[in-house]
Write a protein that holds these residues in place. Structure first.
Motif, PDB file in Angstrom:
ATOM      1  N   ILE A  65       0.839  -1.196   0.000  1.00 58.51           N
ATOM      2  CA  ILE A  65       0.000   0.000   0.000  1.00 58.51           C
ATOM      3  C   ILE A  65       0.875   1.248   0.000  1.00 58.51           C
ATOM      4  CG2 ILE A  65      -1.598   1.351   1.421  1.00 58.51           C
ATOM      5  CD1 ILE A  65      -2.869  -1.332   2.260  1.00 58.51           C
ATOM      6  N   LEU A  66       1.919   1.247   0.801  1.00 56.78           N
ATOM      7  CA  LEU A  66       2.823   2.395   0.881  1.00 56.78           C
ATOM      8  C   LEU A  66       3.565   2.608  -0.433  1.00 56.78           C
ATOM      9  CD1 LEU A  66       3.787   4.570   2.819  1.00 56.78           C
ATOM     10  CD2 LEU A  66       5.609   3.027   3.507  1.00 56.78           C
ATOM     11  N   VAL A  67       4.049   1.531  -1.049  1.00 55.50           N
ATOM     12  CA  VAL A  67       4.724   1.642  -2.343  1.00 55.50           C
ATOM     13  C   VAL A  67       3.749   2.166  -3.396  1.00 55.50           C
ATOM     14  CG1 VAL A  67       5.784   0.302  -4.211  1.00 55.50           C
ATOM     15  CG2 VAL A  67       6.492  -0.074  -1.850  1.00 55.50           C
ATOM     16  N   GLY A  68       2.514   1.688  -3.367  1.00 52.27           N
ATOM     17  CA  GLY A  68       1.500   2.170  -4.289  1.00 52.27           C
ATOM     18  C   GLY A  68       1.234   3.656  -4.127  1.00 52.27           C
ATOM     19  N   ILE A  73       1.918   9.127  -6.180  1.00 51.57           N
ATOM     20  CA  ILE A  73       2.387  10.507  -6.025  1.00 51.57           C
ATOM     21  C   ILE A  73       3.273  10.893  -7.209  1.00 51.57           C
ATOM     22  CG2 ILE A  73       3.910  12.006  -4.661  1.00 51.57           C
ATOM     23  CD1 ILE A  73       2.778  10.588  -2.156  1.00 51.57           C
ATOM     24  N   TYR A  74       4.122   9.984  -7.647  1.00 55.01           N
ATOM     25  CA  TYR A  74       5.004  10.265  -8.778  1.00 55.01           C
ATOM     26  C   TYR A  74       4.206  10.449 -10.071  1.00 55.01           C
ATOM     27  CZ  TYR A  74       8.623   9.666 -12.300  1.00 55.01           C
ATOM     28  OH  TYR A  74       9.443   9.835 -13.392  1.00 55.01           O
ATOM     29  N   ILE A  75       3.146   9.649 -10.244  1.00 55.37           N
ATOM     30  CA  ILE A  75       2.406   9.677 -11.509  1.00 55.37           C
ATOM     31  C   ILE A  75       1.367  10.795 -11.552  1.00 55.37           C
ATOM     32  CG2 ILE A  75       0.806   8.379 -12.988  1.00 55.37           C
ATOM     33  CD1 ILE A  75       2.308   5.843 -12.117  1.00 55.37           C
ATOM     34  N   ILE A  76       0.523  10.933 -10.513  1.00 50.99           N
ATOM     35  CA  ILE A  76      -0.572  11.908 -10.580  1.00 50.99           C
ATOM     36  C   ILE A  76      -0.411  13.084  -9.620  1.00 50.99           C
ATOM     37  CG2 ILE A  76      -2.242  10.235 -11.432  1.00 50.99           C
ATOM     38  CD1 ILE A  76      -3.468  10.150  -8.635  1.00 50.99           C
ATOM     39  N   GLY A  77       0.588  13.076  -8.755  1.00 54.14           N
ATOM     40  CA  GLY A  77       0.820  14.207  -7.859  1.00 54.14           C
ATOM     41  C   GLY A  77       0.403  13.898  -6.430  1.00 54.14           C
ATOM     42  N   ILE A  78       0.874  14.730  -5.512  1.00 53.19           N
ATOM     43  CA  ILE A  78       0.671  14.448  -4.092  1.00 53.19           C
ATOM     44  C   ILE A  78      -0.764  14.684  -3.640  1.00 53.19           C
ATOM     45  CG2 ILE A  78       1.403  16.731  -3.274  1.00 53.19           C
ATOM     46  CD1 ILE A  78       2.767  15.177  -0.916  1.00 53.19           C
ATOM     47  N   PRO A  80      -3.900  14.691  -5.322  1.00 56.59           N
ATOM     48  CA  PRO A  80      -4.884  13.654  -5.667  1.00 56.59           C
ATOM     49  C   PRO A  80      -4.523  12.286  -5.088  1.00 56.59           C
ATOM     50  CG  PRO A  80      -3.732  14.405  -7.646  1.00 56.59           C
ATOM     51  CD  PRO A  80      -3.291  15.268  -6.513  1.00 56.59           C
ATOM     52  N   SER A  81      -3.231  12.001  -4.949  1.00 58.21           N
ATOM     53  CA  SER A  81      -2.813  10.704  -4.404  1.00 58.21           C
ATOM     54  C   SER A  81      -3.215  10.564  -2.940  1.00 58.21           C
ATOM     55  CB  SER A  81      -1.308  10.521  -4.536  1.00 58.21           C
ATOM     56  OG  SER A  81      -0.951  10.439  -5.883  1.00 58.21           O
ATOM     57  N   ILE A  82      -3.000  11.610  -2.167  1.00 56.13           N
ATOM     58  CA  ILE A  82      -3.383  11.548  -0.749  1.00 56.13           C
ATOM     59  C   ILE A  82      -4.890  11.390  -0.617  1.00 56.13           C
ATOM     60  CG2 ILE A  82      -3.513  12.897   1.385  1.00 56.13           C
ATOM     61  CD1 ILE A  82      -0.714  13.914   0.760  1.00 56.13           C
ATOM     62  N   GLY A  83      -5.641  12.161  -1.390  1.00 56.48           N
ATOM     63  CA  GLY A  83      -7.101  12.038  -1.339  1.00 56.48           C
ATOM     64  C   GLY A  83      -7.572  10.649  -1.723  1.00 56.48           C
ATOM     65  N   LEU A  84      -7.036  10.122  -2.804  1.00 53.80           N
ATOM     66  CA  LEU A  84      -7.398   8.780  -3.264  1.00 53.80           C
ATOM     67  C   LEU A  84      -7.007   7.726  -2.228  1.00 53.80           C
ATOM     68  CD1 LEU A  84      -8.500   7.123  -5.669  1.00 53.80           C
ATOM     69  CD2 LEU A  84      -6.151   6.986  -6.499  1.00 53.80           C
ATOM     70  N   PHE A  85      -5.810   7.843  -1.670  1.00 53.72           N
ATOM     71  CA  PHE A  85      -5.330   6.899  -0.662  1.00 53.72           C
ATOM     72  C   PHE A  85      -6.246   6.888   0.557  1.00 53.72           C
ATOM     73  CE2 PHE A  85      -2.738   6.090   3.137  1.00 53.72           C
ATOM     74  CZ  PHE A  85      -2.271   4.826   2.848  1.00 53.72           C
ATOM     75  N   VAL A  86      -6.604   8.062   1.051  1.00 55.30           N
ATOM     76  CA  VAL A  86      -7.457   8.135   2.250  1.00 55.30           C
ATOM     77  C   VAL A  86      -8.828   7.538   1.965  1.00 55.30           C
ATOM     78  CG1 VAL A  86      -8.616   9.725   3.838  1.00 55.30           C
ATOM     79  CG2 VAL A  86      -6.218  10.076   3.258  1.00 55.30           C
ATOM     80  N   ILE A  87      -9.418   7.887   0.830  1.00 54.10           N
ATOM     81  CA  ILE A  87     -10.744   7.359   0.483  1.00 54.10           C
ATOM     82  C   ILE A  87     -10.711   5.838   0.377  1.00 54.10           C
ATOM     83  CG2 ILE A  87     -12.469   7.233  -1.360  1.00 54.10           C
ATOM     84  CD1 ILE A  87     -11.895  10.224  -1.874  1.00 54.10           C
ATOM     85  N   VAL A 109      -6.438  16.579   2.553  1.00 51.50           N
ATOM     86  CA  VAL A 109      -5.801  17.214   1.395  1.00 51.50           C
ATOM     87  C   VAL A 109      -5.730  18.726   1.607  1.00 51.50           C
ATOM     88  CG1 VAL A 109      -6.063  17.730  -1.068  1.00 51.50           C
ATOM     89  CG2 VAL A 109      -6.361  15.399  -0.249  1.00 51.50           C
ATOM     90  N   GLY A 110      -6.769  19.312   2.181  1.00 50.16           N
ATOM     91  CA  GLY A 110      -6.757  20.744   2.471  1.00 50.16           C
ATOM     92  C   GLY A 110      -5.658  21.123   3.442  1.00 50.16           C
TER      93      GLY A 110
END
Length: 134
Positions: A65-68, A73-78, A80-87, A109-110
């Motif tokens: 999960i952490l590697v994902g 983060i590298y592909i779509i940015g920090i 959207p990645s954090i938001g997607l990860f939390v959801i 994210v905010g």
């Protein structure tokens, strides 16, 4: 030499917040108050209830999960990645509704945006997807 104030802001805010929350929890436990237990962040490393194989599978799962998250983060940015990860993490727990997951993700994210962009005033590198599309 002294550090620049902006360099110390993020660790001070995050560490200070964690210290305050841990202090509240410690005070509650010292007073003997019962705290509501939640299994959302349970890593499954309870030696009395699981086997070594289950512990290893759990460790591999959390590492994956952490590697994902890092790859995302590298592909779509920090942000959207954090938001997607939390959801996804909250929905996978099965304990939180989709609406609450989205609300928590937006809040996190905010806060991350405010700390990185407004307080530290750091410019983040463009994600891979942005560079490929531009």
């Amino acid at each position: 030499t002294q550090w620049d104030f902006k360099t110390a802001v993020v660790p001070a805010l995050c560490g200070g917040g964690a210290f305050i929350l841990c202090s509240f929890q410690l005070l509650r436990e010292l007073r003997g108050k019962k705290t509501k237990t939640a299994r959302i962040m349970d890593t499954g490393f309870d030696k009395d209830k699981t086997t070594e194989r289950e512990n290893m599978v759990g460790a591999i799962k959390y590492f994956g999960i952490l590697v994902g998250l890092y790859i995302s983060i590298y592909i779509i940015g920090i942000y959207p990645s954090i938001g997607l990860f939390v959801i996804l993490y909250l929905l996978a727990s099965g304990e939180v509704s989709a609406a609450k997951s989205i609300l928590v993700a937006a809040s996190i994210v905010g806060v991350v945006y405010f700390i990185i962009s407004e307080v530290a005033q750091e410019a983040l590198p463009d994600p891979l997807l942005y560079r490929l599309l531009s």
